[in-house]
Design a protein around this motif. Structure first.
Motif: not given
Ligand SMILES: [Zn+2]
Length: 567
Positions: A1, A333, A355-356, A388-389, A416
């Motif tokens: 995230m 993710h 994360d994560n 996701e990042e 997340d």
């Protein structure tokens, strides 16, 4: 995230008023009486989430950057654990879905030079600005590109709001403010939902709109309050390799360069143009704002190397017993930043423990527990998405190329950056009040005696910042919940202190590492909640819908109408 939930301050929990209506039978908005079955607690192994989090966040996995050996190790570990949990391969016999990506790495950055009025200004890369190209161009050059201040850079016809009205920005560089024009409003009133950020406030939207307007460059002014993170996060997230979808022959509109400029540099630039950042911001917050040509020109250049590669979403399923063609999602993710800006002690692996790795390990622990409990009525899908990042890329790819039709996908729960501060009396529900899934949450929370704390920082736009958003955007109802901050030991103050330490010292940095001293009892309670929600949705006969008037209701109703089975 790109901003952690764990950073949330907290407001006292309370029942939220929910919008009320439903259109199709069994398809429930807020008020529809949904079929919410009671389910047993799951047999969830603490050793599993602990061991898998430790492994995924070990230096051996090198920060799990897509397209690196860290990805291969992650795929091998998850498929082995999914298999052992009794899941089946989720993608037509395969455990993975290919996600074609291209990695673009900027280098040899020239300073950003601004000319036009007074002495030329020269801004240093990474210190005063960052910039990347979304295009597969080996060389990016902006020469004497005219600068235009476009306020919040929003074009919202449904709100009668257009910050680009009356100006042609083709080939120019636009300077944009982050968040919505009304982000400083105390409540939720205002043209853009007041304090709560809308998608218009997100940096992704700002660049998309600037590209649609034909701009050559787009620079967002970084201000910590409206952005909800410091320049350190911008600098570490926007330098080094960046992943993008492979668009092939029909790419969406793209600028030549997207970037950020520090508040200090922006103030100096605007001052040189005879403008004032504060006054311009005020003007930009009023309806009818007109874009301001600055009479200045920007020049810079940099090279980029490209590497096309295939990353992977990892998918396992527990087929349903009675309605196997109805699907419920558990998502998280698996990716993180890989090697990143070194810490003072030289550590340059962004391990991404919270994360994560925590959310990904939770997928394994949930798969085991659901496997032990046997097949529910509907099919459970355990989906670990990539990139996701880099902008929810794996989730967007799945939503655009779903293995299981979205109209036959009941809904899901995204995980997340699990809260590692210890057991809490509450949970934080981002997006609470958007859909009838809240009724499932209420029922599940009754079982564990906790309360809901609605998103205490709606101005940060968390609902748009993790993978559930990619599914929601195409209509699938999704919950995004995390452990609360009202800790049993030390209350809110303790919870917020842990959150602040995480944001200031660990988030998206090498120090988001595994901590042997972590108390897992809070996470175990949260896992039980995620388990119950998945089990309830997979046992229910209902199709919970977005509430009437919600931004995702129309797309869901459309996709249901268009489908011959499902919602
Ligand atoms: Zn994350």
């Amino acid at each position: 995230m790109r901003t952690p939930l764990a950073t949330l301050g907290i407001i006292a929990a309370g029942a939220l008023t929910l919008a009320a209506c439903d259109s199709l039978p069994g398809m429930g908005g807020a008020s529809a009486a949904l079929d919410i079955p009671e389910v047993e607690a799951g047999d969830i192994a603490e050793a599993t989430i602990k061991d898998v989090t430790r492994l995924l966040s070990s230096d051996e996995f090198e920060g799990r950057m897509p397209g690196t050996p860290g990805e291969e190790k992650t795929i091998a570990l998850l498929t082995e654990r999914f298999k052992a949990a009794g899941l089946q391969p989720g993608n037509n016999g395969s455990w993975v879905q290919d996600v074609p990506l291209v990695e673009i790495t900027g280098k040899d950055y020239a300073p950003l030079t601004i000319t036009g009025k007074g002495a030329p200004m020269s801004l240093a890369f990474a210190k005063n600005w960052v910039g990347v190209t979304y295009r597969e161009d080996a060389k990016t050059t902006l020469k004497d590109s005219e600068l235009v201040f476009v306020g919040y850079g929003i074009n919202a016809p449904e709100k009668g709001w257009n910050d680009y009205a009356g100006v042609d920005v083709k080939g120019k560089t636009v300077v944009i403010l982050v968040n919505d024009p009304d982000w400083q409003t105390a409540g939720q009133e205002g043209p853009f939902g007041g304090k709560a950020m809308t998608y218009y406030g997100r940096w992704t939207y700002k660049y998309e709109e600037a590209a649609r307007q034909g701009a050559a460059g787009a620079l967002i002014v970084h201000q910590t309050a409206p952005a909800s993170y410091g320049w350190n996060v911008v600098e570490s997230s926007w330098t080094g390799p960046q992943a993008y979808p492979q668009y092939g022959d029909n790419p969406p509109p793209r600028t030549q360069m997207n970037g950020w400029v520090t508040e200090d540099a922006a103030s100096k630039l605007l001052k040189a143009a005879g403008q004032d950042l504060g006054a311009l911001t005020k003007a930009a917050q009023a309806k009818g704002f007109k874009p301001v040509p600055l009479g200045m020109k920007l020049s810079t250049g940099f090279a980029s190397t490209m590497r096309s590669f295939t990353s992977h979403n990892i998918i396992g399923i527990l087929p349903g017993s009675e309605a196997p063609e109805e699907y419920v999602l558990h998502t998280a993710h698996w990716d993180h930043l890989g090697r990143c800006t070194p810490a003072p002690d030289g550590d340059d692996i962004c391990n991404g423990a919270v994360d994560n790795a925590t959310g990904t390990a939770a997928l394994v622990a949930l798969a085991e527990a659901h496997g032990k409990a046997g097949a529910p009525r509907r099919t459970l899908v355990f989906l670990a998405v990539t990139a996701e990042e880099s902008g929810l890329l794996g989730a967007y790819y799945y939503a655009a190329n779903p293995v299981f039709p979205l109209a036959q996908t009941v809904g899901g729960v995204n995980m997340d950056a699990l809260q590692m501060a210890g057991p809490a009396k509450d949970v934080t529900a981002v997006g609470f009040g958007k859909s009838a899934l809240d009724q499932f949450l209420d029922a599940a929370l009754k079982a564990d005696g906790r309360t809901v704390t609605p998103d205490p920082k709606p101005e940060a736009g968390y609902y748009y910042r993790s993978d559930h958003f990619a599914f929601a955007k195409l209509g699938v109802p999704m919950l995004y919940i995390d452990g609360g901050q009202d800790l049993i030991e030390g209350g809110r103050a303790a919870g917020e202190a842990v959150a602040k330490d995480y944001t200031d010292n660990r988030y998206h940095g090498p120090k988001d590492a595994f901590n042997e001293a972590w108390d897992w009892s809070g996470v175990m309670a949260d896992l039980q909640l995620y388990y119950r929600l998945g089990r309830m949705m997979a046992t229910s006969k209902s199709w919970p819908n977005w509430n009437d008037g919600d931004e995702f209701r129309a797309v869901r109703d459309e996709s249901c109408k268009a489908a011959d089975k499902g919602c």
